[in-house]
Motif scaffolding. Structure first.
Motif, mmCIF file in Angstrom:
data_model
loop_
_atom_site.group_PDB
_atom_site.id
_atom_site.type_symbol
_atom_site.label_atom_id
_atom_site.label_comp_id
_atom_site.label_asym_id
_atom_site.label_seq_id
_atom_site.Cartn_x
_atom_site.Cartn_y
_atom_site.Cartn_z
ATOM 1 N N UNK A 136 0.822 -1.210 0.000
ATOM 2 C CA UNK A 136 0.000 0.000 0.000
ATOM 3 C C UNK A 136 0.859 1.265 0.000
ATOM 4 N N UNK A 137 2.148 1.107 -0.199
ATOM 5 C CA UNK A 137 3.039 2.258 -0.269
ATOM 6 C C UNK A 137 2.640 3.164 -1.425
ATOM 7 N N UNK A 138 2.724 4.494 -1.226
ATOM 8 C CA UNK A 138 2.287 5.426 -2.266
ATOM 9 C C UNK A 138 3.284 5.532 -3.413
ATOM 10 N N UNK A 139 4.493 5.006 -3.196
ATOM 11 C CA UNK A 139 5.550 5.084 -4.196
ATOM 12 C C UNK A 139 6.366 3.795 -4.096
ATOM 13 N N UNK A 140 6.744 3.240 -5.231
ATOM 14 C CA UNK A 140 7.464 1.954 -5.281
ATOM 15 C C UNK A 140 8.656 1.912 -4.326
ATOM 16 N N UNK A 141 9.407 2.980 -4.275
ATOM 17 C CA UNK A 141 10.685 2.933 -3.560
ATOM 18 C C UNK A 141 10.531 2.811 -2.051
ATOM 19 N N UNK A 142 9.304 2.845 -1.539
ATOM 20 C CA UNK A 142 9.117 2.585 -0.110
ATOM 21 C C UNK A 142 8.211 1.377 0.134
ATOM 22 N N UNK A 143 8.050 0.540 -0.902
ATOM 23 C CA UNK A 143 7.348 -0.729 -0.712
ATOM 24 C C UNK A 143 8.145 -1.569 0.282
ATOM 25 N N UNK A 144 7.424 -2.274 1.128
ATOM 26 C CA UNK A 144 8.084 -3.053 2.175
ATOM 27 C C UNK A 144 9.072 -4.063 1.584
ATOM 28 N N UNK A 145 8.673 -4.667 0.469
ATOM 29 C CA UNK A 145 9.467 -5.729 -0.138
ATOM 30 C C UNK A 145 10.413 -5.210 -1.211
ATOM 31 N N UNK A 146 10.449 -3.907 -1.387
ATOM 32 C CA UNK A 146 10.979 -3.372 -2.633
ATOM 33 C C UNK A 146 12.452 -3.632 -2.882
ATOM 34 N N UNK A 147 12.707 -4.024 -4.114
ATOM 35 C CA UNK A 147 14.063 -4.076 -4.618
ATOM 36 C C UNK A 147 14.307 -2.841 -5.491
ATOM 37 N N UNK A 148 13.226 -2.084 -5.691
ATOM 38 C CA UNK A 148 13.279 -0.915 -6.564
ATOM 39 C C UNK A 148 13.680 0.369 -5.838
ATOM 40 N N UNK A 149 14.695 0.303 -5.032
ATOM 41 C CA UNK A 149 15.119 1.494 -4.322
ATOM 42 C C UNK A 149 16.230 2.149 -5.128
ATOM 43 N N UNK A 150 16.068 3.448 -5.385
ATOM 44 C CA UNK A 150 17.082 4.094 -6.220
ATOM 45 C C UNK A 150 18.351 4.354 -5.408
#
Lengths: 149, 149
Positions: free
Chosen positions: A87-101
DNA sequence: TGAAATCTGAGTAAATTACTTGGAATTAGG
DNA sequence: CCTAATTCCAAGTAATTTACTCAGATTTCA
């Protein structure tokens, strides 16, 4: 920042299940009729809910679905995240995210997105299906008829 | 429940403005370059921000944009809502909504959407551009270089 | 055995997003 | 006055996502 129909239908359907699966499984057909949702579409949603361990299924004639655990063990958050992803508003703060810049740890706006994410999770994780069931019962007592969509 | 690029770019651009428009207007071209956003697309976003009274423009050569008021009068929420519309997770609880269904006042799931909406608004309205400017300055002091995307 | 159900994968129309394009209007600076 | 730099505005468009539908395989009760 809208939820898709997956999340909306999912909560409606799970609340329907909580109210109707006390004495065994409930068919998607009946949920679909009561809640006015396409049965075929519901199948897809319940596939996700089952994979996430929120519902159990019984196959074959007279089969159907039931909650996997008691309604007070199932939060609105777990249902929404099963169907919508984080439910993160932006990909880069998704709990599971590998998409962190690569600048993430020096990113000011990211702090904002994190705060939004945390608050949203806080609310949805604080509400269980049992809470909604109780609300429905209260409304029915007050009004004398059934409404819970 | 994702923000679109409008909201994300908008916050980045407004923070850029807050940091760079102290001594007069700043061109979209320079914001676009610093933040790596399409200049043409930014034009559309700034049209909305201007209509919502968040930025002022100066036309012609050497023209550009500046914040309409001081950064501590501009919340993240007002920027996001200008660009994304209501941050409500479901249409039927949008602040301005005419799209409320006929069962709305007996709808249990609607209570959930309202809670989400209120918490989201609470967070984003509690953060001003000045807060973000301060964070940037703190980061720059700590690290000795400029990062604020 | 047949009907009712879940399960699965693929296809698709409509809507939305994230832009691009083209050009008009305005204005500072030479 | 001219030119370049800019805002302003309206349309068009490719890609993606959403919200389904469709077809059929599998399972099981009666």
């Amino acid at each position: 920042m809208k939820l898709s129909t997956r999340g909306r239908y999912g909560i409606k359907a799970m609340l329907d299940l909580a109210l109707n699966s006390q004495e065994g499984q409930v068919s998607l057909k009946s949920i679909a009729e009561r809640q006015d949702i396409s049965e075929n579409y519901l199948e897809q949603l319940f596939a996700m809910l089952r994979k996430n361990g929120l519902v159990k299924s019984v196959r074959g004639a007279q089969g159907g679905y039931m909650l996997a655990t008691s309604p007070d063990n199932i939060t609105v958050g777990s249902v929404l995240r099963s169907l919508e992803g984080s439910l993160a508003p932006v990909e880069c703060v998704s709990e599971d995210s590998t998409n962190v810049c690569d600048r993430a740890n020096a990113c000011v706006t990211r702090l904002v997105w994190k705060k939004i994410r945390d608050r949203v999770n806080e609310v949805v994780d604080s509400i269980t299906l049992q809470d909604l069931v109780n609300e429905v019962k209260k409304m029915n007592e007050d009004n004398g008829y059934m409404y819970y969509i």
